[in-house]
Design a protein around this motif. Structure first.
Motif, short mmCIF file in Angstrom:
data_model
loop_
_atom_site.label_atom_id
_atom_site.label_comp_id
_atom_site.label_asym_id
_atom_site.label_seq_id
_atom_site.Cartn_x
_atom_site.Cartn_y
_atom_site.Cartn_z
N LEU A 3 0.84 -1.20 0.00
CA LEU A 3 0.00 0.00 0.00
C LEU A 3 0.88 1.25 0.00
O LEU A 3 0.59 2.23 -0.70
CB LEU A 3 -0.91 0.00 1.23
N LEU A 4 1.95 1.18 0.77
CA LEU A 4 2.86 2.32 0.84
C LEU A 4 3.50 2.57 -0.53
O LEU A 4 3.58 3.71 -1.00
CB LEU A 4 3.93 2.02 1.89
N THR A 5 3.94 1.51 -1.17
CA THR A 5 4.58 1.63 -2.49
C THR A 5 3.61 2.22 -3.51
O THR A 5 3.96 3.12 -4.27
CB THR A 5 5.04 0.24 -2.98
N ALA A 6 2.40 1.70 -3.49
CA ALA A 6 1.39 2.21 -4.43
C ALA A 6 1.12 3.69 -4.15
O ALA A 6 1.01 4.51 -5.08
CB ALA A 6 0.10 1.41 -4.29
N GLY A 7 1.04 4.04 -2.87
CA GLY A 7 0.79 5.42 -2.50
C GLY A 7 1.94 6.33 -2.91
O GLY A 7 1.72 7.45 -3.40
N GLN A 8 3.16 5.84 -2.76
CA GLN A 8 4.32 6.65 -3.14
C GLN A 8 4.34 6.93 -4.64
O GLN A 8 4.70 8.02 -5.07
CB GLN A 8 5.61 5.97 -2.69
N ALA A 9 3.96 5.92 -5.42
CA ALA A 9 3.89 6.13 -6.88
C ALA A 9 2.90 7.24 -7.19
O ALA A 9 3.17 8.10 -8.04
CB ALA A 9 3.48 4.84 -7.58
N LEU A 10 1.78 7.27 -6.48
CA LEU A 10 0.78 8.29 -6.76
C LEU A 10 1.16 9.65 -6.15
O LEU A 10 0.73 10.69 -6.66
CB LEU A 10 -0.60 7.82 -6.29
N ASP A 11 1.95 9.64 -5.09
CA ASP A 11 2.50 10.91 -4.59
C ASP A 11 3.40 11.52 -5.66
O ASP A 11 3.34 12.72 -5.93
CB ASP A 11 3.35 10.67 -3.33
N ARG A 12 4.22 10.66 -6.24
CA ARG A 12 5.12 11.11 -7.30
C ARG A 12 4.31 11.62 -8.49
O ARG A 12 4.67 12.62 -9.12
CB ARG A 12 6.00 9.91 -7.71
N HIS A 13 3.21 10.95 -8.78
CA HIS A 13 2.32 11.37 -9.85
C HIS A 13 1.80 12.78 -9.57
O HIS A 13 1.82 13.66 -10.44
CB HIS A 13 1.15 10.38 -9.93
N ARG A 14 1.35 12.99 -8.36
CA ARG A 14 0.79 14.30 -7.99
C ARG A 14 1.89 15.37 -8.06
O ARG A 14 1.68 16.46 -8.61
CB ARG A 14 0.23 14.20 -6.57
N ASP A 15 3.07 15.06 -7.52
CA ASP A 15 4.15 16.04 -7.51
C ASP A 15 4.58 16.42 -8.92
O ASP A 15 4.78 17.60 -9.23
CB ASP A 15 5.37 15.48 -6.75
N ALA A 16 4.74 15.40 -9.78
CA ALA A 16 5.17 15.67 -11.16
C ALA A 16 4.10 16.44 -11.91
O ALA A 16 4.40 17.35 -12.69
CB ALA A 16 5.49 14.36 -11.87
N SER A 17 2.85 16.10 -11.67
CA SER A 17 1.73 16.80 -12.32
C SER A 17 1.75 18.27 -11.93
O SER A 17 1.61 19.16 -12.78
CB SER A 17 0.42 16.11 -11.89
N ALA A 18 1.94 18.55 -10.63
CA ALA A 18 1.96 19.93 -10.17
C ALA A 18 3.19 20.67 -10.71
O ALA A 18 3.10 21.85 -11.08
CB ALA A 18 1.94 19.97 -8.65
N ALA A 19 4.33 19.97 -10.77
CA ALA A 19 5.54 20.61 -11.28
C ALA A 19 5.40 20.94 -12.76
O ALA A 19 5.81 22.01 -13.22
CB ALA A 19 6.74 19.69 -11.04
N ALA A 20 4.80 20.03 -13.51
CA ALA A 20 4.57 20.28 -14.94
C ALA A 20 3.67 21.50 -15.12
O ALA A 20 3.92 22.35 -15.98
CB ALA A 20 3.93 19.05 -15.60
N ALA A 21 2.63 21.60 -14.28
CA ALA A 21 1.73 22.74 -14.37
C ALA A 21 2.46 24.03 -14.03
O ALA A 21 2.23 25.08 -14.67
CB ALA A 21 0.53 22.53 -13.44
N ALA A 22 3.37 23.96 -13.05
CA ALA A 22 4.13 25.16 -12.68
C ALA A 22 5.04 25.60 -13.83
O ALA A 22 5.17 26.80 -14.10
CB ALA A 22 4.96 24.89 -11.42
N ALA A 23 5.65 24.64 -14.52
CA ALA A 23 6.50 24.99 -15.66
C ALA A 23 5.67 25.62 -16.77
O ALA A 23 6.08 26.62 -17.37
CB ALA A 23 7.22 23.74 -16.17
#
Lengths: 354, 354
Positions: free
Chosen positions: B288-308
């Motif tokens: 569950l932790l691994t799956a959650g971390q993948a989606l944390d990374r998804h959220r972070d990258a999505s937000a970073a892409a939007a910031a760029a």
């Protein structure tokens, strides 16, 4: 290489020590001569079609396709069977063939690059109708127009250069040499003494070994991890300084080299299957083709990414245009990475490892 | 949901029909109350640390981390155990908790986003020393400076807003409610009659089912193919028109939703393992932790892409800056795609399929 050329059958396990006397079955020289004859015929057919094509773009494209296919195969046969050819001859002629293939092909490469970039721009703009003009944002539309202009210009220049080349003395020398190959190939005397059924498999194996060595030097363990982000490592390094060493080109070079070796290996198999009428290995041929296609895609995406980066260096473009070209560059570099991943898989199957 | 709230043990196979009488062992109400008490204590500890931190940024960050962790777990427990709480209470309070977690966290999200983008710019510039200033090209350096400016400003604003929020009446109402939860949680009368060892596993299973349903609606079959180029499909669609519907945000939303559900499922398991002292399932928790971390990374990258992308809409930037931001945007969208791929794998392991 130099050592092996004294003993082309060195890698064949079995009884080759009876070689000096002309063996039963066809000689390697006969088979090679027949293969070269076939390809030279294709070459001349392409040349005639080109002369007759006039303003018919489709005929001209078909002629170029025929010419390039024949040139590559002749060149491939000369490289794979170098030990069976008069010394020194293959090297020099190989350079001339490479020049011709490049000259004839450049026009079509420009067109393919433009089509690839145009397709990527549309894909990156999402389902059509969502944005403005043709589903493209202003930046994407301008980037597309800029690439269109630059690659169409490059294509036109390549077209003129190809026409000029086909009328040059240099070209006529190549055509004459192809005609000679077709009837009187400059074979090494040993080629007539060696049995084709033994020499050609050994040569194919030699080509395979050369390929395997080059693949071993590739960073395949990284490429086989999806999303390794390797291909874009230099995405911003070679951008603004036009005269900086092109880091991405340096990174891609060994892959381009392997692409050539896959092709040589494939032609060697083709010659073996067609000319020796041995039992063909369709699985092997298909896998070689798949591996080669992955590396073709690698080369195409690499060139398209470079074209996007080059367009971004055009003076006085709008920021939105530059932004779109940046996205496009990164997208094509990820295609490069995807192609390496695909090659990694294809190579695993080729090497027979699970 | 509404139906299930009448029968929280509906998914437990076995003899639950003896429930009305107080069963042997702890009641669900006791376990939930203890869990809420623990988390409320953490919340108050975070609050005290924050008050004491003064100008110590490290202490303040630790305080925010504690606060957010406690808020999320309280909120998670209220959602997972909604049937055990007085009707209507959890929903309203959940909204207040979400507001507080967002307010406290925004400052650190801005800092993390900037760090991610700075790291990506350096990675994209290749090994340092190759380019000019700090290994960055002019465009990359300017893009970095622009992002630095914009995200630092956003961070400062978020910091002020958080300070203001922590002094507001709205916040004090939340803090009071947390104190109430700690001592007198508004439990439904049924919570005291039901046995924890039966109800809590059923609620965890319910959370799992809700998660599995949301995952089933994701385009996982595409995401599991490496290099599917899905995440960048709208890479140029939402770029130039600032008021256009953000196509990438629409595409990412269901993944963000699943991220929340993975967290809820994880907290449910945590409560089960810690509070019921049942045999813990470390493999499940880790997955569950691994799956959650993948989606944390998804959220972070999505937000970073939007910031760029947002930075690229700054008026009057140089084309080289816009180009670098385009490369950066595409790079982060590929991180989004990579995170989806990673989640797909993690989910396969979670779902127990090979």
């Amino acid at each position: 290489m130099a050592q092996q050329s004294h003993d082309p059958t060195g890698t064949v396990t079995g009884t080759v020590d009876t070689a000096p006397a002309a063996p039963a079955g066809e000689s390697a020289g006969e088979v090679l001569a027949r293969y070269l004859h076939t390809q030279a015929t294709e070459f001349l057919r392409g040349l005639r079609l080109h002369a007759d094509s006039g303003n018919d773009a489709e005929d001209a494209a078909e002629a170029a396709r025929l010419l390039r296919g024949a040139i590559r195969r002749i060149s491939g046969a000369l490289q794979v069977c170098r030990q069976l050819i008069e010394e020194g001859w293959a090297e020099e002629f190989g350079l001339e063939l490479a020049w011709l293939a490049e000259t004839v092909g450049r026009e079509y490469a420009c067109a393919a690059r433009l089509a690839r970039l145009r397709g990527a721009l549309h894909r990156l703009s999402g389902p059509s109708g969502e944005g403005g003009h043709n589903g493209l944002t202003m930046g994407a539309a301008r980037a597309g127009a800029l690439l269109e202009r630059q690659l169409t210009l490059a294509r036109t220049r390549a077209h003129s250069a190809a026409l000029q080349a086909l009328g040059s003395a240099r070209f006529h020398a190549v055509a004459d040499a192809v005609a000679v190959l077709s009837t009187q190939p400059p074979l090494d005397p040993s080629a007539h003494r060696l049995r084709a059924s033994e020499v050609l498999p050994a040569l194919a194996e030699q080509a395979h070994r050369r390929l395997a060595e080059a693949v071993a030097a590739l960073p395949l363990s990284v490429a086989q991890l999806p999303y390794n982000a390797e291909a874009l490592t230099h995405g911003l390094a070679a951008t603004t300084a036009a005269d900086a060493p092109p880091a991405e080109a340096r990174q891609d070079a060994p892959w381009h080299q392997v692409r050539q070796l896959v092709r040589l290996r494939r032609y060697a198999q083709e010659m073996l299957d067609e000319q020796c009428r041995t039992e063909a290995e369709p699985a092997l041929s298909v896998r070689l083709l798949t591996a080669g296609q992955a590396l073709d895609r690698h080369r195409d995406a690499s060139a398209a990414a470079a074209a996007a980066a080059a367009a971004a260096r055009t003076p006085r473009i709008a920021p939105a245009t530059a932004y779109a070209l940046g996205v496009l560059h990164a997208d094509q570099r990820h295609e490069v990475e995807a192609a390496r991943f695909a090659f990694g898989r294809a190579w695993q199957r080729l090497a027979g490892t699970p």
